[in-house]
Design a protein around this motif. Structure first.
Motif, mmCIF file in Angstrom:
data_model
loop_
_atom_site.group_PDB
_atom_site.id
_atom_site.type_symbol
_atom_site.label_atom_id
_atom_site.label_comp_id
_atom_site.label_asym_id
_atom_site.label_seq_id
_atom_site.Cartn_x
_atom_site.Cartn_y
_atom_site.Cartn_z
ATOM 1 N N THR A 77 0.835 -1.193 0.000
ATOM 2 C CA THR A 77 0.000 0.000 0.000
ATOM 3 C C THR A 77 0.877 1.254 0.000
ATOM 4 O OG1 THR A 77 -0.129 0.392 2.404
ATOM 5 C CG2 THR A 77 -1.561 -1.331 1.483
ATOM 6 N N GLN A 78 0.258 2.402 -0.043
ATOM 7 C CA GLN A 78 1.007 3.658 -0.064
ATOM 8 C C GLN A 78 1.719 3.925 1.258
ATOM 9 O OE1 GLN A 78 -1.834 6.675 -1.204
ATOM 10 N NE2 GLN A 78 -1.487 6.336 -3.388
ATOM 11 N N VAL A 79 1.262 3.306 2.348
ATOM 12 C CA VAL A 79 1.858 3.583 3.656
ATOM 13 C C VAL A 79 2.749 2.456 4.150
ATOM 14 C CG1 VAL A 79 0.051 5.165 4.394
ATOM 15 C CG2 VAL A 79 -0.212 2.721 4.840
ATOM 16 N N GLY A 80 2.829 1.353 3.414
ATOM 17 C CA GLY A 80 3.668 0.253 3.841
ATOM 18 C C GLY A 80 3.159 -1.081 3.319
ATOM 19 N N ARG A 81 3.812 -2.136 3.760
ATOM 20 C CA ARG A 81 3.485 -3.480 3.299
ATOM 21 C C ARG A 81 2.851 -4.287 4.434
ATOM 22 N NH1 ARG A 81 8.008 -7.711 1.102
ATOM 23 N NH2 ARG A 81 8.200 -8.137 3.332
ATOM 24 N N LEU A 82 1.749 -4.965 4.119
ATOM 25 C CA LEU A 82 1.048 -5.791 5.094
ATOM 26 C C LEU A 82 1.192 -7.255 4.700
ATOM 27 C CD1 LEU A 82 -2.304 -3.775 5.302
ATOM 28 C CD2 LEU A 82 -0.190 -3.381 6.582
ATOM 29 N N THR A 83 1.455 -8.096 5.687
ATOM 30 C CA THR A 83 1.565 -9.532 5.451
ATOM 31 C C THR A 83 0.697 -10.253 6.468
ATOM 32 O OG1 THR A 83 3.868 -9.225 4.771
ATOM 33 C CG2 THR A 83 3.139 -11.483 5.191
ATOM 34 N N VAL A 84 -0.229 -11.067 5.996
ATOM 35 C CA VAL A 84 -1.123 -11.822 6.873
ATOM 36 C C VAL A 84 -0.939 -13.304 6.573
ATOM 37 C CG1 VAL A 84 -3.513 -12.229 7.563
ATOM 38 C CG2 VAL A 84 -2.775 -9.916 6.955
ATOM 39 N N SER A 85 -0.600 -14.081 7.608
ATOM 40 C CA SER A 85 -0.328 -15.500 7.441
ATOM 41 C C SER A 85 -1.073 -16.296 8.504
ATOM 42 C CB SER A 85 1.176 -15.787 7.560
ATOM 43 O OG SER A 85 1.937 -14.928 6.747
ATOM 44 N N ALA A 86 -1.472 -17.511 8.151
ATOM 45 C CA ALA A 86 -2.185 -18.384 9.089
ATOM 46 C C ALA A 86 -1.367 -19.643 9.333
ATOM 47 C CB ALA A 86 -3.561 -18.747 8.544
ATOM 48 N N PHE A 87 -1.435 -20.128 10.579
ATOM 49 C CA PHE A 87 -0.664 -21.301 10.982
ATOM 50 C C PHE A 87 -1.558 -22.260 11.769
ATOM 51 C CE2 PHE A 87 2.025 -17.608 10.712
ATOM 52 C CZ PHE A 87 3.166 -18.038 10.051
ATOM 53 N N ALA A 88 -1.201 -23.542 11.733
ATOM 54 C CA ALA A 88 -1.921 -24.526 12.529
ATOM 55 C C ALA A 88 -1.600 -24.308 14.006
ATOM 56 C CB ALA A 88 -1.525 -25.938 12.105
ATOM 57 N N ALA A 89 -2.594 -24.480 14.853
ATOM 58 C CA ALA A 89 -2.425 -24.260 16.291
ATOM 59 C C ALA A 89 -3.178 -25.346 17.057
ATOM 60 C CB ALA A 89 -2.950 -22.873 16.681
ATOM 61 N N PRO A 90 -2.857 -25.537 18.324
ATOM 62 C CA PRO A 90 -3.570 -26.545 19.116
ATOM 63 C C PRO A 90 -4.998 -26.113 19.406
ATOM 64 C CG PRO A 90 -2.047 -25.303 20.497
ATOM 65 C CD PRO A 90 -1.777 -24.882 19.082
ATOM 66 N N ARG A 91 -5.821 -27.070 19.725
ATOM 67 C CA ARG A 91 -7.216 -26.754 20.047
ATOM 68 C C ARG A 91 -7.318 -25.828 21.255
ATOM 69 N NH1 ARG A 91 -10.914 -29.746 17.333
ATOM 70 N NH2 ARG A 91 -10.141 -31.583 16.211
ATOM 71 N N SER A 92 -6.345 -25.929 22.148
ATOM 72 C CA SER A 92 -6.374 -25.109 23.361
ATOM 73 C C SER A 92 -6.105 -23.638 23.076
ATOM 74 C CB SER A 92 -5.327 -25.617 24.362
ATOM 75 O OG SER A 92 -4.027 -25.576 23.786
ATOM 76 N N GLY A 93 -5.538 -23.344 21.876
ATOM 77 C CA GLY A 93 -5.229 -21.957 21.546
ATOM 78 C C GLY A 93 -4.030 -21.453 22.333
ATOM 79 N N ASP A 94 -3.942 -20.128 22.496
ATOM 80 C CA ASP A 94 -2.871 -19.513 23.284
ATOM 81 C C ASP A 94 -1.485 -19.801 22.719
ATOM 82 O OD1 ASP A 94 -4.726 -18.442 25.057
ATOM 83 O OD2 ASP A 94 -4.675 -20.203 26.350
ATOM 84 N N LEU A 95 -1.360 -19.854 21.415
ATOM 85 C CA LEU A 95 -0.050 -20.070 20.796
ATOM 86 C C LEU A 95 0.716 -18.768 20.637
ATOM 87 C CD1 LEU A 95 1.952 -21.982 19.418
ATOM 88 C CD2 LEU A 95 0.665 -21.680 17.280
ATOM 89 N N VAL A 149 1.599 -8.596 9.936
ATOM 90 C CA VAL A 149 2.809 -7.782 10.051
ATOM 91 C C VAL A 149 2.640 -6.521 9.215
ATOM 92 C CG1 VAL A 149 5.316 -7.715 9.799
ATOM 93 C CG2 VAL A 149 4.174 -9.902 10.254
ATOM 94 N N ALA A 150 2.898 -5.377 9.826
ATOM 95 C CA ALA A 150 2.925 -4.099 9.117
ATOM 96 C C ALA A 150 4.371 -3.634 9.051
ATOM 97 C CB ALA A 150 2.068 -3.062 9.832
ATOM 98 N N ALA A 151 4.844 -3.302 7.865
ATOM 99 C CA ALA A 151 6.221 -2.855 7.685
ATOM 100 C C ALA A 151 6.238 -1.651 6.767
ATOM 101 C CB ALA A 151 7.076 -3.977 7.093
ATOM 102 N N GLY A 152 6.917 -0.592 7.199
ATOM 103 C CA GLY A 152 6.975 0.597 6.368
ATOM 104 C C GLY A 152 7.844 1.668 6.995
ATOM 105 N N PRO A 153 7.934 2.818 6.351
ATOM 106 C CA PRO A 153 8.719 3.926 6.888
ATOM 107 C C PRO A 153 8.161 4.383 8.238
ATOM 108 C CG PRO A 153 8.092 4.323 4.596
ATOM 109 C CD PRO A 153 7.302 3.152 5.060
ATOM 110 N N ALA A 154 9.037 4.849 9.111
ATOM 111 C CA ALA A 154 8.620 5.260 10.453
ATOM 112 C C ALA A 154 7.551 6.352 10.401
ATOM 113 C CB ALA A 154 9.832 5.747 11.243
#
Length: 208
Positions: A77-95, A149-154
């Motif tokens: 985007t004009q203000v930075g780069r966004l990265t969204v990723s999904a991972f397997a986690a336990p049923r209990s959550g809290d990873l 993750v949001a990454a861009g100029p300060a």
């Protein structure tokens, strides 16, 4: 319709338009599991394990391994780069608490200054590196972990962060029923038109 900062409206008064009594926004917000995805009219890009809203003017950037699998998909985007990723986690959550601690140690080892902040989804990591201002947000869901993750100029860090919140708010995670080891990245599947475009670009590059 793309919901800007709906989740953070109460936390940051004045940051967005305040709703009136007739506002019909649902009290809950995303990210959503596929079994609870709302029929809200939001246009989402279907990437298999995640369905992402694409901000206006945003462009897709794809990282592909030489062997073929997609490593990551970024929204530029004009203000930075966004990265969204999904991972397997336990049923209990809290990873995410465990993962965020390890991530903070890794970032510090790489020379970044890291601050942990409490956000609406739990701990968020803010890191300043020589290349970019970074923010990591994790959301524990039913058998999945979503990391943004949001990454861009300060100078654009605040705007980039708000955009990341908005994207996460509208993201749908498709975990699937397949048993997977904890922390395994959920597979990314590109829409056919995008896949053809990448394959054509690779072919042209080899020909050149």
């Amino acid at each position: 319709m793309f919901g800007w900062g709906r989740r953070r409206r109460d936390a940051e008064p004045g940051a967005v338009d305040e709703p009136d009594a007739a506002d019909e926004y649902p009290p809950q917000a995303g990210p959503y599991d596929a079994t609870e995805a709302p029929d809200d009219g939001v246009e989402r890009l279907d990437l298999g394990s995640v369905r992402l809203p694409v901000p206006e003017g945003g462009q897709l950037q794809v990282e592909v391994d030489p062997a073929g699998p997609v490593r990551a998909v970024h929204l530029v985007t004009q203000v930075g780069r966004l990265t969204v990723s999904a991972f397997a986690a336990p049923r209990s959550g809290d990873l995410w608490p465990e993962v965020s601690e390890e991530l903070a140690e890794q970032l510090r080892a790489d020379g970044a200054r890291v601050i942990a902040e409490e956000g609406d989804w739990g701990v968020e990591l803010v890191a300043d590196s020589p290349k970019a201002a970074l923010r990591f947000v994790g959301v524990d869901g039913p058998r999945w972990l979503l990391r943004g993750v949001a990454a861009g100029p300060a100078e654009h860090a605040e705007a980039c962060t708000k955009l990341l919140y908005a994207v996460l708010d509208e993201t749908v995670v498709v975990r699937g029923e397949e048993p997977l080891p904890v922390r395994t990245p959920l597979p990314i599947e590109l829409p056919e038109p995008i896949l053809r475009h990448i394959q054509q670009a690779q072919t042209n590059g080899q020909a050149g």
